[in-house]
Motif scaffolding. Structure first.
Motif, PDB file in Angstrom:
ATOM      1  N   GLU A 656       0.796  -1.110   0.029  1.00 34.93           N
ATOM      2  CA  GLU A 656       0.051  -0.149  -0.145  1.00 34.93           C
ATOM      3  C   GLU A 656       0.835   1.236   0.128  1.00 34.93           C
ATOM      4  OE1 GLU A 656      -2.093  -0.561   3.577  1.00 34.93           O
ATOM      5  OE2 GLU A 656      -3.636  -1.819   2.606  1.00 34.93           O
ATOM      6  N   LEU A 657       2.151   1.194   0.261  1.00 34.44           N
ATOM      7  CA  LEU A 657       3.025   2.410   0.541  1.00 34.44           C
ATOM      8  C   LEU A 657       4.161   2.321  -0.377  1.00 34.44           C
ATOM      9  CD1 LEU A 657       3.214   5.037   2.081  1.00 34.44           C
ATOM     10  CD2 LEU A 657       4.465   3.486   3.933  1.00 34.44           C
ATOM     11  N   SER A 658       4.507   3.455  -1.314  1.00 31.26           N
ATOM     12  CA  SER A 658       5.663   3.324  -2.082  1.00 31.26           C
ATOM     13  C   SER A 658       6.588   4.800  -1.844  1.00 31.26           C
ATOM     14  CB  SER A 658       5.262   3.234  -3.488  1.00 31.26           C
ATOM     15  OG  SER A 658       4.591   4.160  -4.027  1.00 31.26           O
ATOM     16  N   LEU A 659       7.774   4.660  -2.108  1.00 27.81           N
ATOM     17  CA  LEU A 659       8.555   5.926  -1.871  1.00 27.81           C
ATOM     18  C   LEU A 659       9.569   5.882  -2.887  1.00 27.81           C
ATOM     19  CD1 LEU A 659       9.621   8.039  -0.091  1.00 27.81           C
ATOM     20  CD2 LEU A 659      11.400   6.321   0.938  1.00 27.81           C
ATOM     21  N   ALA A 660       9.762   7.075  -3.746  1.00 29.95           N
ATOM     22  CA  ALA A 660      10.577   7.235  -4.622  1.00 29.95           C
ATOM     23  C   ALA A 660      11.525   8.460  -4.632  1.00 29.95           C
ATOM     24  CB  ALA A 660       9.889   7.101  -5.985  1.00 29.95           C
ATOM     25  N   TRP A 661      12.856   8.305  -5.239  1.00 29.59           N
ATOM     26  CA  TRP A 661      13.559   9.643  -5.288  1.00 29.59           C
ATOM     27  C   TRP A 661      13.922   9.900  -6.545  1.00 29.59           C
ATOM     28  CZ3 TRP A 661      18.470   9.528  -7.124  1.00 29.59           C
ATOM     29  CH2 TRP A 661      19.090  10.481  -7.133  1.00 29.59           C
ATOM     30  N   GLN A 662      13.892  10.865  -7.128  1.00 25.53           N
ATOM     31  CA  GLN A 662      14.642  11.296  -8.526  1.00 25.53           C
ATOM     32  C   GLN A 662      15.574  12.372  -8.408  1.00 25.53           C
ATOM     33  OE1 GLN A 662      12.281  13.427 -11.667  1.00 25.53           O
ATOM     34  NE2 GLN A 662      12.683  11.877 -12.924  1.00 25.53           N
ATOM     35  N   GLY A 663      16.505  12.030  -9.201  1.00 28.95           N
ATOM     36  CA  GLY A 663      17.743  13.041  -9.362  1.00 28.95           C
ATOM     37  C   GLY A 663      17.798  13.343 -10.776  1.00 28.95           C
ATOM     38  N   ALA A 664      17.839  14.767 -10.885  1.00 28.43           N
ATOM     39  CA  ALA A 664      17.944  15.192 -12.461  1.00 28.43           C
ATOM     40  C   ALA A 664      19.190  16.126 -12.517  1.00 28.43           C
ATOM     41  CB  ALA A 664      16.640  15.937 -12.752  1.00 28.43           C
ATOM     42  N   TRP A 665      20.274  15.636 -13.407  1.00 23.52           N
ATOM     43  CA  TRP A 665      21.210  16.390 -13.777  1.00 23.52           C
ATOM     44  C   TRP A 665      21.250  16.959 -15.147  1.00 23.52           C
ATOM     45  CZ3 TRP A 665      25.314  16.087 -17.188  1.00 23.52           C
ATOM     46  CH2 TRP A 665      26.549  17.023 -16.947  1.00 23.52           C
ATOM     47  N   TYR A 666      21.637  18.143 -15.313  1.00 24.15           N
ATOM     48  CA  TYR A 666      21.599  19.047 -16.513  1.00 24.15           C
ATOM     49  C   TYR A 666      22.968  19.702 -16.525  1.00 24.15           C
ATOM     50  CZ  TYR A 666      16.553  18.520 -15.680  1.00 24.15           C
ATOM     51  OH  TYR A 666      15.263  18.217 -15.523  1.00 24.15           O
ATOM     52  N   ASP A 667      23.543  19.392 -17.804  1.00 22.94           N
ATOM     53  CA  ASP A 667      24.850  20.011 -18.197  1.00 22.94           C
ATOM     54  C   ASP A 667      24.679  21.488 -18.532  1.00 22.94           C
ATOM     55  OD1 ASP A 667      27.484  20.152 -18.391  1.00 22.94           O
ATOM     56  OD2 ASP A 667      27.380  18.893 -20.445  1.00 22.94           O
ATOM     57  N   ALA A 668      25.934  22.054 -18.634  1.00 22.99           N
ATOM     58  CA  ALA A 668      25.806  23.730 -18.972  1.00 22.99           C
ATOM     59  C   ALA A 668      25.570  23.582 -20.338  1.00 22.99           C
ATOM     60  CB  ALA A 668      26.971  24.431 -18.641  1.00 22.99           C
ATOM     61  N   GLN A 669      24.774  24.581 -20.870  1.00 24.89           N
ATOM     62  CA  GLN A 669      24.537  25.064 -22.242  1.00 24.89           C
ATOM     63  C   GLN A 669      25.218  26.256 -22.688  1.00 24.89           C
ATOM     64  OE1 GLN A 669      24.583  23.958 -25.195  1.00 24.89           O
ATOM     65  NE2 GLN A 669      22.616  23.277 -25.497  1.00 24.89           N
ATOM     66  N   ASP A 670      26.251  26.366 -23.344  1.00 27.70           N
ATOM     67  CA  ASP A 670      26.848  27.353 -23.905  1.00 27.70           C
ATOM     68  C   ASP A 670      26.812  27.532 -25.446  1.00 27.70           C
ATOM     69  OD1 ASP A 670      28.717  25.664 -24.589  1.00 27.70           O
ATOM     70  OD2 ASP A 670      30.599  26.508 -23.308  1.00 27.70           O
ATOM     71  N   LYS A 671      26.191  26.461 -25.914  1.00 23.22           N
ATOM     72  CA  LYS A 671      26.356  26.292 -27.547  1.00 23.22           C
ATOM     73  C   LYS A 671      24.962  27.153 -28.113  1.00 23.22           C
ATOM     74  CE  LYS A 671      29.018  22.458 -27.729  1.00 23.22           C
ATOM     75  NZ  LYS A 671      29.359  20.874 -28.392  1.00 23.22           N
ATOM     76  N   VAL A 672      24.778  28.252 -27.975  1.00 22.92           N
ATOM     77  CA  VAL A 672      23.698  29.153 -28.056  1.00 22.92           C
ATOM     78  C   VAL A 672      23.946  30.046 -29.177  1.00 22.92           C
ATOM     79  CG1 VAL A 672      22.624  28.792 -25.627  1.00 22.92           C
ATOM     80  CG2 VAL A 672      24.254  31.037 -26.412  1.00 22.92           C
ATOM     81  N   PRO A 673      23.026  30.509 -29.985  1.00 16.36           N
ATOM     82  CA  PRO A 673      23.137  31.474 -31.172  1.00 16.36           C
ATOM     83  C   PRO A 673      23.643  32.900 -30.698  1.00 16.36           C
ATOM     84  CG  PRO A 673      21.001  31.063 -30.904  1.00 16.36           C
ATOM     85  CD  PRO A 673      21.630  30.167 -29.943  1.00 16.36           C
ATOM     86  N   SER A 674      24.643  33.192 -31.505  1.00 15.84           N
ATOM     87  CA  SER A 674      24.943  34.645 -31.167  1.00 15.84           C
ATOM     88  C   SER A 674      24.366  35.745 -31.842  1.00 15.84           C
ATOM     89  CB  SER A 674      26.324  34.890 -31.486  1.00 15.84           C
ATOM     90  OG  SER A 674      26.595  34.691 -32.921  1.00 15.84           O
ATOM     91  N   GLU A 675      23.939  36.731 -31.226  1.00 10.17           N
ATOM     92  CA  GLU A 675      23.185  38.060 -31.766  1.00 10.17           C
ATOM     93  C   GLU A 675      21.929  37.708 -32.346  1.00 10.17           C
ATOM     94  OE1 GLU A 675      25.966  40.351 -33.956  1.00 10.17           O
ATOM     95  OE2 GLU A 675      27.592  40.398 -32.661  1.00 10.17           O
ATOM     96  N   ASP A 676      21.174  36.857 -32.053  1.00 12.06           N
ATOM     97  CA  ASP A 676      20.002  36.155 -32.481  1.00 12.06           C
ATOM     98  C   ASP A 676      19.075  37.055 -31.752  1.00 12.06           C
ATOM     99  OD1 ASP A 676      17.861  35.403 -33.691  1.00 12.06           O
ATOM    100  OD2 ASP A 676      18.251  33.162 -33.160  1.00 12.06           O
ATOM    101  N   LEU A 677      18.318  38.193 -32.266  1.00  5.10           N
ATOM    102  CA  LEU A 677      17.522  39.013 -31.480  1.00  5.10           C
ATOM    103  C   LEU A 677      15.933  38.236 -31.155  1.00  5.10           C
ATOM    104  CD1 LEU A 677      18.179  42.491 -33.260  1.00  5.10           C
ATOM    105  CD2 LEU A 677      19.002  41.460 -31.171  1.00  5.10           C
TER     106      LEU A 677
END
Length: 742
Positions: A656-677
């Motif tokens: 009747e009883l459940s327990l869960a844990w979640q870890g979520a890791w996200y890397d850095a993102q520096d590959k973005v467009p330049s001067e894209d208004l």
């Protein structure tokens, strides 16, 4: 022994590869039963294999690589506050946008525009598009199932949908009624600590006759301002929601009919550009102008109302004749957003034409018809279909700052960048699933789309000037979209799949009929813009193992490689793409395309009462030439998520009883467009979030009661997610729900 359960159409004869799946993923005998859901397409049905039993308290669900199925129990467990949050839980899919209600969008495999995803609710296409606003609004409490087909690989979903197709099915009475029950009800109360959201749902359902059942569902929410991990309040982020569902299901002999109506209402005072973080900076000048800091800040807000209504009818005729299995889907949906600035802004604020006005109306109406038939003969399963989809958009603002300008129609006009118009799509498609051997099945298909577009003249003469190239007349686009799929059983534990699609997307109303006034450098509409094309590739390996690390354990894995090569992508004309020597230039043009690729990795492990789920994705993409200058260097694409890994570990403490844990890791993102208004995406740092859930579902005298606790962002980490344009996320959130069925 565990038991393999394969839900599939009870009229549907399993293909040899489907039977092979049964051999691959379980050693026990299987039981087949009907789980037909009107509102979920049978054109490219997803086969699901659930392995459950005493030792596997939580089932394993295996679907075709690059696809996903979210069940009703999973939806309940998530306690998601938005539809985008539901989709965010799977590999390759992410929330795109800020933390305010109404600001969220969905990104799948790097595609995040509204037209990049074809989303259906009970077979009714839905969606909304406006500058700095969200796209898909469906209350998760109304849903019992969500199917996701990632990429442009769904023959039924044409003209767009490069990122994928999402099919959501609403709840029915049979999802709640027990075998000996003719009437029932369910009530649920929810609370979320971060923004003090108080919610309730009430559902009543009945079996009116052996053939007819009905359901009525009501959900309400009242939320205050969200709070950052720093303790700072997200000013003007509160909201109120009222959502409804009405459903009738009829089944008699070979006939099935489902009628549904959904209503979504979101109200609150917010910034008019809802996809933003901090409110605008208030200068000393504005404090003096409006009388106080609070009044100056208040003047930047708007009273926002968003409404969506969807009606759908799904009829299916499936006699014992193997050549006839016909489904007809008819739907109409309407959604509109209305916002108005406060009185003090009407009195004192000058609003430029680029900021809409003092009051704004935007309405979409969609009509949709799909008629398809599945014929089975020999080793063929042949699907043929006809489709009609119409989208009608009406856009209007009133800008008090121009109430004395005749050329702006005294303030009542359509924004030049958000034109009104209609787009109709007529399509035919055919798909043949051919079982060549016990191990090999191929799936060729072909689709033809004819798209008719017509604009509406602007009330303001500044934007209705033929000499400036303001041509709102009709235009059309058309083309063929071939697809090919392959499934091959490598061994008793492994199956390989491959899909290729050459898909198309016509320019939307914005991209054809946006203008600027005559004195601008780029003024004209863009009827000459060509179709955008996509070569989409997907390669998947699905595997299953038992007795791997322990007796009677099971591990299921999916690895999906994908690549998308775009041609003639549609973009605003700017930079070197602007030729001032031309007398008239269109606002939009075709560029030289883009390339993106990535991988999704998913795994499910079960042993006794323990369960674990892994979802990881990585992708990258570049544009051929810059968005400003096709002769310039290649640059990174916007809307590309970094590497992310989500791991869930759980245990059933009792039945009747459940327990869960979640870890979520996200890397850095520096590959973005330049001067894209126009895609102002900012780099993001890496971060790690932790969540936990606790569920109590008692039996016996308390049967029907469900208590759930979720802790989001347990450690209260302050993060600025990728795809959020620098907007920080909300802090820790404690979510509680209590439901009772009787």
């Amino acid at each position: 022994m565990s038991q393999q359960v394969i839900p599939f159409n009870h009229k549907h004869k399993l293909s040899t590869v489907s039977l092979a799946l049964a051999c691959i993923f379980a050693s026990a005998p299987y039981q087949a039963f009907a789980t037909d859901v009107l509102g979920v397409p049978k054109v490219t049905g997803i086969e699901v294999i659930e392995v459950n039993g005493v030792q596997h308290r939580r089932p394993v669900a295996i679907v075709t690589a690059g696809e996903a199925l979210i069940t009703m129990s999973q939806l309940e467990e998530m306690q998601a506050t938005s539809f985008a949050e539901v989709i965010d839980d799977m590999a390759g899919a992410h929330i795109d946008g800020g933390s305010r209600s109404g600001g969220e969008r969905i990104n799948i495999w790097g595609f995040g525009e509204t037209e990049d995803l074809n989303v259906y609710v009970d077979n009714a296409p839905v969606g909304f598009e406006q500058y700095r606003y969200g796209s898909f609004f469906i209350d998760p409490d109304l849903l019992k199932q969500v199917e996701v087909i990632k990429g442009a690989h769904d023959v039924r979903s044409g003209n767009g949908g490069f990122g994928g197709a999402i099919y959501a099915a609403t709840k029915s009475a049979d999802d709640f009624l027990k075998h000996d029950q003719s009437f029932g009800a369910r009530v649920k109360a929810t609370y979320a600590s971060n923004n003090q959201t108080k919610g309730y749902t009430a559902t009543s359902y009945a079996k009116i006759s052996p053939e007819l059942s009905a359901l009525v569902h009501i959900t309400g929410k009242d939320a205050g301002n969200a709070e950052l991990a720093t303790g700072e309040a997200y000013a003007y982020s509160g909201f109120e929601q009222q959502n409804y569902l009405g459903k009738l299901d009829f089944e008699q002999s070979d006939h099935q009919l489902a009628l549904s109506f959904t209503h979504y209402l979101d109200e609150g005072r917010k910034p008019w550009a809802n996809r933003r973080g901090a409110m605008p900076a208030i200068s000393d000048y504005n404090i003096k102008k409006y009388g106080s800091y609070e009044q100056a800040l208040y003047a930047t807000t708007s009273d926002n109302t968003y409404k969506e209504n969807t009606w759908s009818a799904n009829y299916r005729y499936s006699p014992s004749n193997p050549l006839i299995d016909t489904q007809v889907a008819v739907s109409h949906s309407s959604n509109d957003r209305h916002w108005v600035r406060p009185d003090i802004a009407w009195e004192k604020m000058f609003v430029s034409v680029g900021s809409f006005g003092h009051e704004s109306w935007l309405e979409y109406k969609r009509d949709f018809v799909d008629i398809n038939n599945l014929s089975r003969f020999g080793n063929h399963e042949l699907t043929t279909g006809l489709q009609y989809r119409s989208l009608d958009r009406n856009s209007l603002v009133f800008n008090k700052s121009y109430e004395k300008k005749a050329e702006k129609n005294f303030g009542l006009y359509t924004p030049y960048y958000q034109p009104s118009g209609r787009q109709d799509t007529y399509a035919a498609y055919i798909q043949d699933r051919i079982s060549l051997t016990d191990e090999l099945t191929i799936k060729p298909s072909l689709r033809y789309d004819y798209i008719y577009s017509v604009g509406r003249e602007n009330l303001a003469s500044d934007y209705n000037d033929l000499a400036a190239g303001h041509d709102y007349s009709a235009t059309h686009h058309s083309g063929w979209s071939p697809r090919f799929g392959l499934e091959y059983r490598l061994s008793t534990n492994h199956q390989l799949s491959f899909d290729y699609a050459y898909s198309l997307m016509a320019p939307v109303v914005d991209e054809i009929y946006a203008v600027q006034y005559a004195k601008a450098s780029i003024t004209a509409t863009s009827p000459e813009v060509e179709l955008e094309r996509l070569h989409a590739y997907k390669l998947g390996l699905t595997s299953s193992f038992s007795d791997l690390f322990a007796a009677q354990d099971r591990l299921a894995t999916q690895v999906t490689l994908f690549a998308n090569h775009g041609e003639n992508d549609i973009a605003q004309r700017r930079g070197e793409n602007s030729d001032k020597s031309l007398p008239l230039q269109s606002n939009y043009t075709n560029l030289d395309g883009y390339k993106m690729h990535g991988v999704d990795i998913e795994a499910q492990y079960r042993v006794a009462r323990f369960f674990s789920d892994l979802a990881a994705s990585w992708q990258e993409g570049t544009h051929n030439g810059s968005l400003r200058d096709s002769q310039g260097d290649d640059e990174y694409l916007a809307n590309i998520a970094p590497l992310d890994i989500k791991l869930r570990l759980g245990y059933y403490l009792t039945d009747e009883l459940s327990l869960a844990w979640q870890g979520a890791w996200y890397d850095a993102q520096d590959k973005v467009p330049s001067e894209d208004l126009f895609n102002s995406e900012l780099p993001s740092d890496n971060y790690f979030l932790q969540h936990a859930t606790l569920a109590y579902e008692p039996q016996g005298s308390l049967s029907g009661l469900t208590l759930r606790l979720m802790l989001k962002n347990i450690t209260n980490v302050q993060v600025t997610p990728f795809l959020s344009d620098g907007i920080p996320a909300a802090g820790r959130d404690v979510r509680l729900s209590a439901a009772y069925s009787f």
